[in-house]
Scaffold this motif. Sequence first.
Motif, mmCIF file in Angstrom:
data_model
loop_
_atom_site.group_PDB
_atom_site.id
_atom_site.type_symbol
_atom_site.label_atom_id
_atom_site.label_comp_id
_atom_site.label_asym_id
_atom_site.label_seq_id
_atom_site.Cartn_x
_atom_site.Cartn_y
_atom_site.Cartn_z
ATOM 1 N N SER A 203 57.357 -1.125 54.411
ATOM 2 C CA SER A 203 58.367 -1.352 53.379
ATOM 3 C C SER A 203 57.864 -0.878 52.021
ATOM 4 C CB SER A 203 58.718 -2.846 53.294
ATOM 5 O OG SER A 203 59.650 -3.188 54.282
ATOM 6 N N PRO A 204 58.196 0.371 51.664
ATOM 7 C CA PRO A 204 57.803 0.845 50.336
ATOM 8 C C PRO A 204 58.733 0.304 49.261
ATOM 9 C CG PRO A 204 58.343 2.679 51.832
ATOM 10 C CD PRO A 204 58.877 1.419 52.431
ATOM 11 N N SER A 205 58.267 0.405 48.022
ATOM 12 C CA SER A 205 59.177 0.104 46.904
ATOM 13 C C SER A 205 59.916 1.399 46.572
ATOM 14 C CB SER A 205 58.382 -0.433 45.715
ATOM 15 O OG SER A 205 57.276 0.404 45.441
ATOM 16 N N ILE A 206 59.663 1.974 45.411
ATOM 17 C CA ILE A 206 60.329 3.228 45.063
ATOM 18 C C ILE A 206 59.364 4.388 45.270
ATOM 19 C CG2 ILE A 206 61.507 4.524 43.246
ATOM 20 C CD1 ILE A 206 63.021 2.044 43.984
ATOM 21 N N VAL A 207 59.818 5.359 46.070
ATOM 22 C CA VAL A 207 58.995 6.539 46.351
ATOM 23 C C VAL A 207 59.752 7.760 45.834
ATOM 24 C CG1 VAL A 207 57.866 7.876 48.167
ATOM 25 C CG2 VAL A 207 58.163 5.398 48.450
ATOM 26 N N VAL A 208 59.049 8.668 45.189
ATOM 27 C CA VAL A 208 59.692 9.872 44.665
ATOM 28 C C VAL A 208 60.115 10.752 45.844
ATOM 29 C CG1 VAL A 208 59.386 11.899 43.206
ATOM 30 C CG2 VAL A 208 58.196 9.758 42.643
ATOM 31 N N SER A 209 61.425 10.974 45.998
ATOM 32 C CA SER A 209 61.942 11.827 47.080
ATOM 33 C C SER A 209 63.383 12.175 46.756
ATOM 34 C CB SER A 209 61.890 11.089 48.430
ATOM 35 O OG SER A 209 62.939 10.139 48.501
ATOM 36 N N ALA A 210 64.011 12.968 47.648
ATOM 37 C CA ALA A 210 65.421 13.314 47.422
ATOM 38 C C ALA A 210 66.268 12.046 47.334
ATOM 39 C CB ALA A 210 65.912 14.216 48.555
ATOM 40 N N PHE A 219 65.976 0.305 39.053
ATOM 41 C CA PHE A 219 64.829 -0.127 39.852
ATOM 42 C C PHE A 219 63.507 0.266 39.202
ATOM 43 C CE2 PHE A 219 68.075 -0.188 43.241
ATOM 44 C CZ PHE A 219 67.966 -1.529 43.548
ATOM 45 N N SER A 220 63.471 1.487 38.627
ATOM 46 C CA SER A 220 62.191 1.870 38.030
ATOM 47 C C SER A 220 61.860 1.008 36.804
ATOM 48 C CB SER A 220 62.105 3.363 37.733
ATOM 49 O OG SER A 220 63.300 3.818 37.236
ATOM 50 N N ARG A 264 57.637 -7.765 42.534
ATOM 51 C CA ARG A 264 58.175 -9.084 42.839
ATOM 52 C C ARG A 264 59.693 -9.121 42.929
ATOM 53 N NH1 ARG A 264 53.952 -9.758 45.048
ATOM 54 N NH2 ARG A 264 52.125 -10.391 43.876
ATOM 55 N N LEU A 265 60.329 -8.019 42.599
ATOM 56 C CA LEU A 265 61.784 -7.928 42.748
ATOM 57 C C LEU A 265 62.546 -9.063 42.077
ATOM 58 C CD1 LEU A 265 62.205 -6.779 46.453
ATOM 59 C CD2 LEU A 265 62.877 -5.531 44.426
ATOM 60 N N VAL A 266 62.165 -9.378 40.866
ATOM 61 C CA VAL A 266 62.896 -10.455 40.205
ATOM 62 C C VAL A 266 64.074 -9.940 39.387
ATOM 63 C CG1 VAL A 266 60.985 -12.070 40.146
ATOM 64 C CG2 VAL A 266 61.327 -10.503 38.238
ATOM 65 N N SER A 267 64.167 -8.615 39.264
ATOM 66 C CA SER A 267 65.324 -8.022 38.610
ATOM 67 C C SER A 267 65.634 -8.704 37.286
ATOM 68 C CB SER A 267 66.553 -8.072 39.518
ATOM 69 O OG SER A 267 66.308 -7.330 40.663
ATOM 70 N N SER A 268 64.715 -8.573 36.373
ATOM 71 C CA SER A 268 64.769 -9.317 35.133
ATOM 72 C C SER A 268 66.064 -9.145 34.370
ATOM 73 C CB SER A 268 63.626 -8.855 34.245
ATOM 74 O OG SER A 268 63.806 -7.487 33.937
#
Length: 286
Positions: A203-210, A219-220, A264-268
Motif C-alpha cells: 500500500s503506497p501513499s502517493i507515487v509519481v506516475s501517470a 493529497f500532496s 497518517r491520513l488525517v486530511s487536515s
Amino acid sequence: MKIDGSTFIITGGAGGIGSAAGRSLVAAGASVALFDVVPEEVGNSAAKSVSPEGRAIYFRVDITDSDAVKAAVESTVEKLGNLKGCVHCAGVAIKRPWTNDVAESIPNFKKMLDINVLGTFTVNAHVADAINKPLNHPNGGEEHGPFWTTNEERGVIINFASAAANPYARVLSYGPTKTAVVGITKSMSDFLGPSGIRVVSISPSIVVSAMTANFSTYFSDDLLKHATFPRVPLTADQITPTIHYIIENVGVNGIDIPVDGGWRLVSSKAGLAGGEDPRSLAPGLE
Ligand SMILES: NC(=O)c1ccc[n+]([C@@H]2O[C@H](COP(=O)([O-])OP(=O)(O)OC[C@H]3O[C@@H](n4cnc5c(N)ncnc54)[C@H](O)[C@@H]3O)[C@@H](O)[C@H]2O)c1
C-alpha cells in the motif's frame, strides 16, 4: 523465492510502478511478461526499455477478461517458462468533478470494481492455476487427498492496494476498491498457502506516475503536513525494493505492507471542525 532465473508477470507493466518493477526484476536476473491495455507499439517499446536484451515481452490484455488473462498467462509459460509469480500493478483511479449527487459516482465505481477488484481476483487466480498446473493431481491420487498439498515454495503474488484502502482516507470509491484488494490478498493467501504460493499486498501513499500526474494538490499537501518522512511523493523506483523484499522472504505472507512515509491520513484541511469542504479543495477526490 529466487529472482534470478525466474519469470514474473507484471500487470500494468507499461505504467509507472509496473515498468519500474520490470526493470528492477530484469536487472536481478528475471524474465518478465508485461500485461497492459496500451497499444502493441507502446507495450513493445515498454518491454524494450525494461529489457533491451529481450528478457521482457508484452501482451495486450485486459485484466477484466478472464479468458484473455488465462491465454496470456499460458503464452507466458510457453515463451518464458519457469513462472514463479506476478506483480499485479494494473489499476485505475477514476476522478470526476464533485456534485451533490452521489449517484453520479455509480458508473465510475462499477468500472473501478471491475478493474481493481475483479481484475485482481482474475489475475491472482490464473497465475496461481498456471503455477500449480504442472503439479496438480486432479484425480486425487496424492496421499493428502484431492487437493495439492506441498511444503515447497512454488510462487509469490504481489498485489497493489493503496494508502487509500484505509477507510478514513476520504476517497469515496477508489478507496473501497483498494480495501477489497487487501481482502483478496488475505483470502488468496489462505487458499493458496497449501500449494506453496504466497500472496502479499503493498500500500503506497502517493507515487509519481501517470495515475497521479494531474492530481489535485490535496493529497500532496496532506502528505507534506502529515507524513513522517519523507513528506513528498515517492518515485516508482522507491517502491521496487519492497517488491524484491517480498519475493525473497519466504516468511512474508498474507499481509499488507504500507510504503507511505508514515502518512497518517488525517486530511487536515478537509472535514475536520473548521476545515474546508473537501469537495471544493479536491475536485475528483473519488
Ligand atoms: N501512483 C500512486 O500514487 C499509487 C498509490 C497507491 C497505489 N497505487 C496503485 O499502484 C498500481 C500501479 O499504479 P501506477 O502509479 O503505476 O499507475 P499507472 O497509471 O502508471 O499504471 C497503471 C497501468 O495499468 C494499466 N491498466 C489499466 N486498466 C487495465 C486493464 N483493464 N487491464 C490491463 N492493464 C490495465 C494502465 O494502462 C497503466 O499502464 C495501481 O494499482 C494503483 O492503484 C498507485
